[in-house]
Design a protein around this motif. Structure first.
Motif, PDB file in Angstrom:
ATOM      1  N   ASP A 114       0.802  -1.225   0.000  1.00 21.34           N
ATOM      2  CA  ASP A 114       0.000   0.000   0.000  1.00 21.34           C
ATOM      3  C   ASP A 114       0.833   1.273   0.000  1.00 21.34           C
ATOM      4  O   ASP A 114       0.790   2.074   0.935  1.00 21.34           O
ATOM      5  CB  ASP A 114      -0.937  -0.015   1.211  1.00 21.34           C
ATOM      6  CG  ASP A 114      -1.896   1.166   1.238  1.00 21.34           C
ATOM      7  OD1 ASP A 114      -2.304   1.603   0.141  1.00 21.34           O
ATOM      8  OD2 ASP A 114      -2.234   1.632   2.334  1.00 21.34           O
ATOM      9  N   ALA A 119      -0.996   2.040  -5.136  1.00 21.58           N
ATOM     10  CA  ALA A 119      -2.445   2.181  -5.040  1.00 21.58           C
ATOM     11  C   ALA A 119      -3.004   2.896  -6.256  1.00 21.58           C
ATOM     12  O   ALA A 119      -4.036   2.497  -6.821  1.00 21.58           O
ATOM     13  CB  ALA A 119      -2.807   2.932  -3.764  1.00 21.58           C
ATOM     14  N   TRP A 139      -6.554   0.071   4.391  1.00 17.68           N
ATOM     15  CA  TRP A 139      -5.331   0.479   3.708  1.00 17.68           C
ATOM     16  C   TRP A 139      -5.466   1.938   3.269  1.00 17.68           C
ATOM     17  O   TRP A 139      -6.263   2.257   2.391  1.00 17.68           O
ATOM     18  CB  TRP A 139      -5.058  -0.431   2.520  1.00 17.68           C
ATOM     19  CG  TRP A 139      -4.808  -1.860   2.920  1.00 17.68           C
ATOM     20  CD1 TRP A 139      -5.651  -2.922   2.776  1.00 17.68           C
ATOM     21  CD2 TRP A 139      -3.641  -2.362   3.562  1.00 17.68           C
ATOM     22  NE1 TRP A 139      -5.068  -4.063   3.275  1.00 17.68           N
ATOM     23  CE2 TRP A 139      -3.832  -3.753   3.769  1.00 17.68           C
ATOM     24  CE3 TRP A 139      -2.436  -1.787   3.989  1.00 17.68           C
ATOM     25  CZ2 TRP A 139      -2.877  -4.568   4.371  1.00 17.68           C
ATOM     26  CZ3 TRP A 139      -1.482  -2.595   4.592  1.00 17.68           C
ATOM     27  CH2 TRP A 139      -1.708  -3.966   4.768  1.00 17.68           C
TER      28      TRP A 139
END
Length: 425
Positions: A114, A119, A139
């Motif tokens: 993450d 992402a 996350w």
């Protein structure tokens, strides 16, 4: 960026480095690192070359337990929305390695770590129409990217406790994560009240989808001839997901228990040396499942303990039991007690169970019994051995009255998809 956010980013970026240090000594760390190598490129290649162009919904599970919790929703979504592809991600190798070929998903990947860049790229590649995070998944960078892209995110089977960072005076960063969800479907009223106390009201008391999963298990239970022959009409204790600390209590208990009792032990991790050590410590005769010739079950007649040295059988083994001991509650974390409960039997486990709502409930109702020592197990088991009918009824009915969370999750998902469709017209 605030201090907590900076610490979050540092910890996320440091995680692979820490695992590289322990990888030479830790197989699970090695598998995770291998799984992360070139992961986003693999995802890009797979999706960019896919002939199927249906829109994608994304389900994320931390590990195998959360997968089983989310499976009823995945299957319900597949039935209700066949015009969507399902992409499933795992954080842990123990989930990915077991379910990487799960037929209920079109794609199964590890979750890229993450970081902001990961992402951003992942969300751009997948372009999910809807996201489901199962239970304990928060996350920060993924939630930020999904929110920025106006992609709805649901959390289901979530459970919250007062000691979590979300509810601390210094927990602003973590409360902000909760506000990135379009809806939170939680297991109990305490979670609803805690979220309301920090002004989060997009919450539904939906229950736990694991009850729906174990109901499915009962409906699809398979016959295991070796277990049936081993039981041979005698009282049977099924030990599910046993760890060494559990067996440190169970072995002396079994060595001292004088009444008729057959025992099936399914270790949490299949390790031949560990099983051999347990066999040596038992005064009763034992056998491993893999050593039984299915065409000649006579070897089982004089065996007191059967060790299961394979995976995937435990949920069906409970059908033969009158009693269950579930492992993990001496340190690692209590494993699934609902599979045993649905068949109706007294359930025993170690003392560390307060984070598991179903265990707390069943202890309070008199269907489950935490023990700390051999003596405590002897006392509790002797009472249930004499008369298990009340506890058996309690556990069975507890599961039956808690079925239905999947339908409540699907109601919320259907409304979100419908509202989004209307807004795009």
């Amino acid at each position: 960026m605030g201090l907590v956010a900076q610490l979050y980013s540092i910890s996320i970026r440091s995680y692979p480095a820490v695992l590289r240090l322990v990888a030479p000594f830790h197989a699970k760390a090695r598998r995770w690192l291998t799984g992360q190598q070139g992961l986003l490129d693999t995802i890009a290649h797979t999706l960019n070359h896919a002939v199927d162009t249906r829109p994608i919904v994304w389900f994320h599970a931390a590990s195998l337990g959360e997968f089983e919790q989310g499976r009823p929703v995945m299957e319900a979504f597949r039935d209700a929305y066949p015009h969507y592809r399902i992409l499933l991600t795992f954080f842990s190798p123990s989930g990915y390695e077991v379910r990487k070929d799960y037929a209920g998903a079109d794609y199964v990947f590890y979750l890229p770590i993450d970081t902001p860049d990961n992402a951003r790229r992942f969300v751009q590649l997948v372009k999910p129409r809807l996201v489901f995070f199962i239970k304990y998944e928060f996350w920060a960078n993924y939630l930020h990217e999904l929110h920025r892209a106006n992609i709805p995110v649901l959390s289901f089977s979530a459970i919250f406790r007062p000691n979590q960072l979300f509810f601390k005076p210094y927990g602003g960063f973590y409360r902000q994560l909760l506000r990135q969800f379009n809806h939170l479907l939680v297991q109990n009223q305490e979670s609803v009240d805690l979220l309301k106390s920090v002004d989060i009201t997009n919450v539904t008391l939906a229950g736990d989808t694991r009850f729906d999963r174990v109901a499915q298990t009962v409906a699809t239970v398979r016959t295991i001839p070796v277990a049936e022959a081993f039981k041979n009409g005698q009282p049977l204790l099924v030990v599910g997901s046993a760890w060494p600390l559990d067996m440190d209590v169970l072995v002396p208990f079994l060595n001292q228990f004088a009444q008729p009792l057959k025992v099936i032990v399914a270790p949490h991790e299949i390790d031949a040396d560990t099983i051999a050590d347990w066999q040596k410590r038992l005064i009763h005769s034992s056998v491993r499942y893999s050593d039984v010739d299915p065409t000649d079950l006579s070897v089982l007649a004089d065996k007191r303990v059967l060790f299961i040295d394979n995976v995937g059988m435990l949920s069906s083994l409970y059908q033969y039991g009158e009693f269950a001991f579930i492992g993990g509650a001496f340190r690692e974390g209590l494993h699934n007690i609902l599979e045993a409960a649905t068949f109706g039997m007294p359930i025993f486990f170690g003392p560390i169970y307060d984070k598991f709502q179903e265990a707390v409930d069943l202890v309070a109702e008199g269907g489950a019994f935490p023990v700390r020592t051999v003596d405590e197990l002897q006392l509790a088991f002797a009472r249930q051995y004499a008369d298990r009918s009340k506890a058996a009824q309690i556990t069975r009915l507890y599961v039956q009255r808690n079925i239905g969370a999947t339908a409540r999750v699907m109601d919320v998902a259907t409304k979100i998809l419908s509202d989004r469709h209307d807004a795009e017209q």
